[in-house]
Write a protein that holds these residues in place. Structure first.
Motif, PDB file in Angstrom:
ATOM      1  N   UNK A 190      52.899  34.589   4.717  1.00 14.79           N
ATOM      2  CA  UNK A 190      53.614  34.095   3.540  1.00 14.79           C
ATOM      3  C   UNK A 190      53.019  34.726   2.275  1.00 14.79           C
ATOM      4  N   UNK A 191      53.842  35.238   1.365  1.00 14.25           N
ATOM      5  CA  UNK A 191      53.314  35.991   0.223  1.00 14.25           C
ATOM      6  C   UNK A 191      52.523  35.158  -0.784  1.00 14.25           C
ATOM      7  N   UNK A 192      52.840  33.858  -0.921  1.00 16.27           N
ATOM      8  CA  UNK A 192      52.136  33.060  -1.928  1.00 16.27           C
ATOM      9  C   UNK A 192      51.213  32.007  -1.338  1.00 16.27           C
ATOM     10  N   UNK A 193      51.465  31.583  -0.102  1.00 15.89           N
ATOM     11  CA  UNK A 193      50.624  30.587   0.537  1.00 15.89           C
ATOM     12  C   UNK A 193      50.212  31.051   1.932  1.00 15.89           C
ATOM     13  N   UNK A 194      49.450  32.119   2.041  1.00 15.40           N
ATOM     14  CA  UNK A 194      49.075  32.589   3.384  1.00 15.40           C
ATOM     15  C   UNK A 194      48.185  31.576   4.107  1.00 15.40           C
ATOM     16  N   UNK A 195      48.413  31.455   5.394  1.00 18.42           N
ATOM     17  CA  UNK A 195      47.632  30.571   6.252  1.00 18.42           C
ATOM     18  C   UNK A 195      46.826  31.417   7.239  1.00 18.42           C
ATOM     19  N   UNK A 196      45.813  30.790   7.806  1.00 23.63           N
ATOM     20  CA  UNK A 196      45.038  31.463   8.846  1.00 23.63           C
ATOM     21  C   UNK A 196      45.041  30.607  10.110  1.00 23.63           C
ATOM     22  N   UNK A 197      44.864  31.255  11.235  1.00 19.85           N
ATOM     23  CA  UNK A 197      44.758  30.535  12.494  1.00 19.85           C
ATOM     24  C   UNK A 197      43.359  29.981  12.640  1.00 19.85           C
ATOM     25  N   UNK A 198      43.215  28.648  12.449  1.00 15.50           N
ATOM     26  CA  UNK A 198      41.895  28.025  12.506  1.00 15.50           C
ATOM     27  C   UNK A 198      41.443  27.773  13.939  1.00 15.50           C
ATOM     28  N   UNK A 199      42.392  27.822  14.879  1.00 13.16           N
ATOM     29  CA  UNK A 199      42.009  27.614  16.267  1.00 13.16           C
ATOM     30  C   UNK A 199      43.198  27.201  17.101  1.00 13.16           C
ATOM     31  N   UNK A 200      42.920  27.003  18.385  1.00 14.69           N
ATOM     32  CA  UNK A 200      43.976  26.702  19.358  1.00 14.69           C
ATOM     33  C   UNK A 200      43.457  25.576  20.239  1.00 14.69           C
ATOM     34  N   UNK A 201      44.081  24.406  20.096  1.00 14.50           N
ATOM     35  CA  UNK A 201      43.508  23.183  20.625  1.00 14.50           C
ATOM     36  C   UNK A 201      44.368  22.603  21.750  1.00 14.50           C
ATOM     37  N   UNK A 202      43.802  22.448  22.936  1.00 18.00           N
ATOM     38  CA  UNK A 202      44.569  21.882  24.049  1.00 18.00           C
ATOM     39  C   UNK A 202      44.762  20.378  23.897  1.00 18.00           C
ATOM     40  N   UNK A 203      45.855  19.872  24.416  1.00 11.30           N
ATOM     41  CA  UNK A 203      46.079  18.429  24.460  1.00 11.30           C
ATOM     42  C   UNK A 203      46.777  18.091  25.763  1.00 11.30           C
ATOM     43  N   UNK A 204      46.610  16.842  26.200  1.00 16.08           N
ATOM     44  CA  UNK A 204      47.196  16.369  27.449  1.00 16.08           C
ATOM     45  C   UNK A 204      48.216  15.290  27.118  1.00 16.08           C
ATOM     46  N   UNK A 205      49.406  15.432  27.696  1.00 19.94           N
ATOM     47  CA  UNK A 205      50.450  14.425  27.547  1.00 19.94           C
ATOM     48  C   UNK A 205      51.002  14.133  28.930  1.00 19.94           C
TER      49      UNK A 205
END
Length: 298
Positions: free
Chosen positions: A240-255
């Motif tokens: 995104x040109x004005x609000x770039x984000x970063x990948x802080x991590x990848x979190x598993x969950x169980x449902x």
């Protein structure tokens, strides 16, 4: 309140009567001095029954504390939900390096096992020292995320309990697949699904991007990577040109009996850190460098 003895120490469950002592102990800790909300959260959840707190005692003095909080996939805290969060591990500085932190971690894991808990167990550890990181890794937790929104960066650790051969098929942008595989392979088996949506469209944008949350500099996103729209949405947020984000991590969950994975997308932090003062265990270095590079070396 069953007492556990380990040489010179006792570990027991806390009650509401212990809240003043817990508040004093947490209040003296560097981890909570700037995070009054976190301290209130621990004691509130204890009163509500949505947390179990454990105390380390020597010669009648409370010298350590650690808690288990329970919440569902939406982040709502409820008793015995399918995600348990090990938090607020604090030991009086005069009693550190004597095994209290490890004993409190063992007590929490044994408690979960005794209740038949199945699901995801999460925790995090500061990066100004490696003590908590080593304890978590010793007990089969693996690093999956990094946060830069606190006084010290935190590494998120996860482990799965009760799933045989945990496997998830997820949608990931092509340039992140190798990284995601490396982060999650110690925790679960990952397969990559192909998406026909190469770029984000208006429908996807409206679905995921709430304007109020998007404009809030401190709020991020947890994207369900089993959904096809997650891959183009990750790219949309990253670039995104004005609000770039970063990948802080990848979190598993169980449902239920199914395994899923969240991509935690956060806004580029305003805090500045000295990389030379950050300490991470070798098993977390690749993850930390991946997140750091997005925030500070891009």
């Amino acid at each position: 309140n069953k007492l556990k003895f380990l040489f010179y120490m006792q570990i027991r469950l806390a009650t509401e009567a212990d809240i003043p002592a817990i508040t004093d102990l947490l209040g003296d800790s560097e981890l909570f001095q700037d995070e009054d909300k976190g301290m209130v959260d621990v004691t509130t959840k204890l009163r509500e029954g949505a947390a179990h707190c454990f105390l380390a005692i020597e010669d009648g003095k409370i010298v350590g504390h650690a808690s288990i909080k329970y919440f569902n996939k939406h982040g709502t805290f409820v008793p015995y939900a399918p995600m348990a969060y090990l938090s607020a591990l604090v030991v009086d500085p005069a009693y550190q390096r004597r095994g209290f932190g490890d004993a409190l971690t063992i007590a929490r894991l044994e408690h979960l096992e005794s209740t038949g808990f199945e699901g995801t167990i999460a925790s995090d550890a500061v990066t100004n020292h490696t003590g908590a990181q080593k304890i978590l890794y010793k007990h089969s937790f693996h690093p999956v995320s990094v946060r830069f929104d606190r006084k010290h960066p935190h590494i998120g650790f996860y482990k799965l309990v009760g799933l045989d051969h945990p496997t998830a098929e997820i949608y990931v942008p092509g340039d992140l697949r190798e990284t995601v595989q490396g982060i999650l392979s110690p925790v679960c088996e990952i397969g990559f699904a192909e998406t026909g949506r190469g770029t984000i469209d208006e429908t996807c944008q409206e679905l995921y991007v709430d304007k109020e949350q998007f404009d809030n500099s401190t709020r991020g996103w947890r994207l369900d990577m089993t959904a096809e729209a997650s891959s183009p949405t990750i790219d949309f947020l990253r670039h995104h040109p004005s609000r770039p984000h970063y990948g802080a991590g990848f979190q598993p969950f169980v449902e239920g009996s199914q395994l899923g994975v969240y991509a935690h997308m956060a806004k580029i932090p305003s805090q500045q850190f000295d990389r030379d003062l950050i300490k991470v265990i070798p098993e977390a270095e690749e993850l930390f460098d991946f997140v750091w590079d997005q925030c500070y070396d891009s």
